[in-house]
Motif scaffolding. Structure first.
Motif, mmCIF file in Angstrom:
data_model
loop_
_atom_site.group_PDB
_atom_site.id
_atom_site.type_symbol
_atom_site.label_atom_id
_atom_site.label_comp_id
_atom_site.label_asym_id
_atom_site.label_seq_id
_atom_site.Cartn_x
_atom_site.Cartn_y
_atom_site.Cartn_z
ATOM 1 N N SER A 49 -7.161 -7.266 -3.319
ATOM 2 C CA SER A 49 -7.434 -6.195 -2.357
ATOM 3 C C SER A 49 -7.719 -4.882 -3.069
ATOM 4 O O SER A 49 -8.606 -4.128 -2.664
ATOM 5 N N GLN A 51 -8.903 -4.592 -6.101
ATOM 6 C CA GLN A 51 -10.198 -4.717 -6.791
ATOM 7 C C GLN A 51 -11.352 -4.542 -5.815
ATOM 8 O O GLN A 51 -12.327 -3.842 -6.099
ATOM 9 N N GLU A 52 -11.210 -5.171 -4.644
ATOM 10 C CA GLU A 52 -12.318 -5.148 -3.676
ATOM 11 C C GLU A 52 -12.245 -3.977 -2.714
ATOM 12 O O GLU A 52 -13.149 -3.785 -1.909
ATOM 13 N N LYS A 54 -10.334 -3.804 -0.155
ATOM 14 C CA LYS A 54 -10.454 -4.465 1.143
ATOM 15 C C LYS A 54 -9.168 -5.233 1.444
ATOM 16 O O LYS A 54 -8.647 -5.929 0.565
#
Lengths: 399, 84
Positions: A49, A51-52, A54
């Motif tokens: 999460s 890293q993205e 999101k």
């Protein structure tokens, strides 16, 4: 042992959150990860999460325990194929004891149950007040509930229900308590079991009991119905103790009188005088000079309505509904008041509309008429704030 | 004269179940929606307390379940094996 794969999670970004002198939830989850595979997958998903940028959680659905409509918050991962141990990661809310007092035996029992059936991760306590058990699969919900029940615990509220009432430590530890908040919280919990476990309302309904105006449970900001301890008579003053504070270097003018919101206090260097009818019960002076000032002797609570944190609409602070109820009459008054409020809300509330939002929509006069209360001046949320009405001190000889 | 004989709880439960079944997949019903429907249909022969008891029968027998979709709703239970 690590997890099924035996590999420790790579958490390069999360590791940053362990740095610094403050407590770290990452450190705690890693600690749990030494024995819990779901805690490890939780770290992996959280790293993803970050890293993205999101989130990977979905929540809601049909999960629960038999007969109850609350107490379980369904949570699923949308990356369950990558992180199977958190594919289902439901939360259980356990009804906390009033004032959050546990024996160490009780906490051990709770943790043992949770390590048998869930991730072992807890949140003590969530902003709802409940003890939060984080992360288990659907199949474990009923067995966990049964074990909790056998140990004397019950689930709390969630969804469109009467949420688990919470209170400050009140008379158990605090000398400012103006009524027994723990007893009231317990009595309310027991009186509304059905409304807590079987959600009947348009949306959530929260009650918080603060035993004095310091409002340590943030009732005014978080609860639909806030019960905040207060007093009706005069602040009790120990003049010799006031002078001791002054002799010890406390600047009464600057640190007490000048900070009084209603400027009801004056200090002439020898004597502290208080215009009690102007006092707004902010507790500032009492908090600064706890040995010299105390709440009055005629104690009870103010009942306020309409507070909420922002979810559907913006945040609201509670406003006064009943300015003063003597401590011994609180429970009876609340039962009658709550019944009338729920009847009105049931009838006129929109789906997912909190009581405070309903009052804003229909207007306070309509709401008061609906619940059969007469308006009183204390209900004015911002007194002396109307630019068309000027309050002036009467001159000599004027009425 | 209006007949004020109470509607039996079991009948209310059955009517509520039919309502939930008819709305399945089309509209989510809250407990309050079911209560209002029943009171509108039966008038004074049906009280809020009766509806509460009827709903309890449906939930305790697992013919209906509570669901959370932003708020709490009453739904039919999921079919075995279906992903929620």
């Amino acid at each position: 042992m690590a997890n099924d794969s035996g590999e420790k999670p790579e958490t390069k970004m999360l590791d940053e959150l362990e740095k610094g002198p403050w407590p770290s939830f990452v450190k705690e989850i890693k600690s749990a990860g030494q024995t819990s595979a779901s805690a490890q997958d939780l770290l992996r998903q959280l790293e993803l999460s970050y890293q993205e940028k999101k989130g990977h959680w979905k929540h809601g659905g049909l999960v629960g325990v038999l007969g109850y409509g609350g107490g379980v918050i369904g949570r699923y991962s949308d990356a369950g194929d990558q992180f199977p141990k958190v594919a289902q990661f439901h939360t259980l809310r356990v009804n906390q004891p009033a004032g959050w007092f546990y024996t160490s035996d009780a906490i051990r029992t709770l943790c043992d149950i949770w390590e048998r059936h869930g991730s072992g991760l807890t949140n003590m306590h969530g902003s709802t007040g409940d003890l939060i058990l984080l992360g288990t699969g659907t199949a474990e919900l009923e067995p966990t509930f049964q074990e909790l029940a056998q140990a004397g615990f019950d689930l709390g509220g969630s969804g469109s229900a009467f949420r688990t009432p919470s209170c400050c430590v009140g008379m158990a530890r605090c000398e400012w308590a103006c009524y027994d908040a723990m007893k009231l919280c317990y009595d309310l919990t027991m009186a509304y079991q059905d409304e807590m476990h079987r959600p009947p309302f348009p949306y959530k309904f929260k009650v918080k009991c603060a035993a004095c105006p310091n409002d340590c449970v943030a009732a005014i900001a978080r609860a639909d119905l806030s019960i905040i301890g207060t007093w009706k008579d005069e602040i009790q003053v120990d003049e010799s103790a006031v002078n001791e504070y002054a002799s010890a270097g406390l600047n009464l003018q600057k640190d007490v009188c000048d900070l009084c919101p209603s400027k009801c206090m004056a200090w002439d260097g020898h004597k502290l005088s208080i215009e009690n009818h102007e006092c707004v019960r902010c507790m500032h002076c009492i908090n600064v000079m706890p040995k010299a000032l105390r709440p009055g002797k005629e104690r009870g609570a103010v009942i306020m309505i309409g507070g909420k944190a922002p979810i559907m609409q913006g945040a609201l602070l509670s406003s006064v509904l009943v300015p003063f109820v003597p401590a011994e009459e609180l429970m009876d008054t609340l039962k009658e008041l709550i019944r009338r409020i729920w009847d009105f809300w049931d009838e006129y509330g929109n789906n997912r509309e909190r009581v405070g939002e309903l009052i804003q929509r229909v207007g306070l006069p309509v709401f008061l008429d609906g619940i059969g209360l007469d308006p009183v001046p204390e209900m004015v949320s911002a007194p002396r704030d109307n630019p068309y009405i000027y309050f002036q001190v009467a001159k000599d000889g004027e009425k | 004269m209006t007949d004020t004989t109470s509607v039996p709880i079991e009948i209310l439960a059955e009517e509520m179940y039919q309502l939930v079944a008819d709305c399945a997949g089309k509209k989510n019903l809250k407990p309050g929606d079911l209560t209002k429907e029943m009171i509108a249909k039966h008038g004074p022969a049906c009280s809020k307390d009766d509806c509460k008891k009827a709903l309890r029968i449906l939930i305790d027998s697992s013919r209906c379940v509570y669901s959370y979709l932003g708020g709490t709703y009453i739904q039919l239970p999921p079919k075995p094996g279906s992903e929620i």
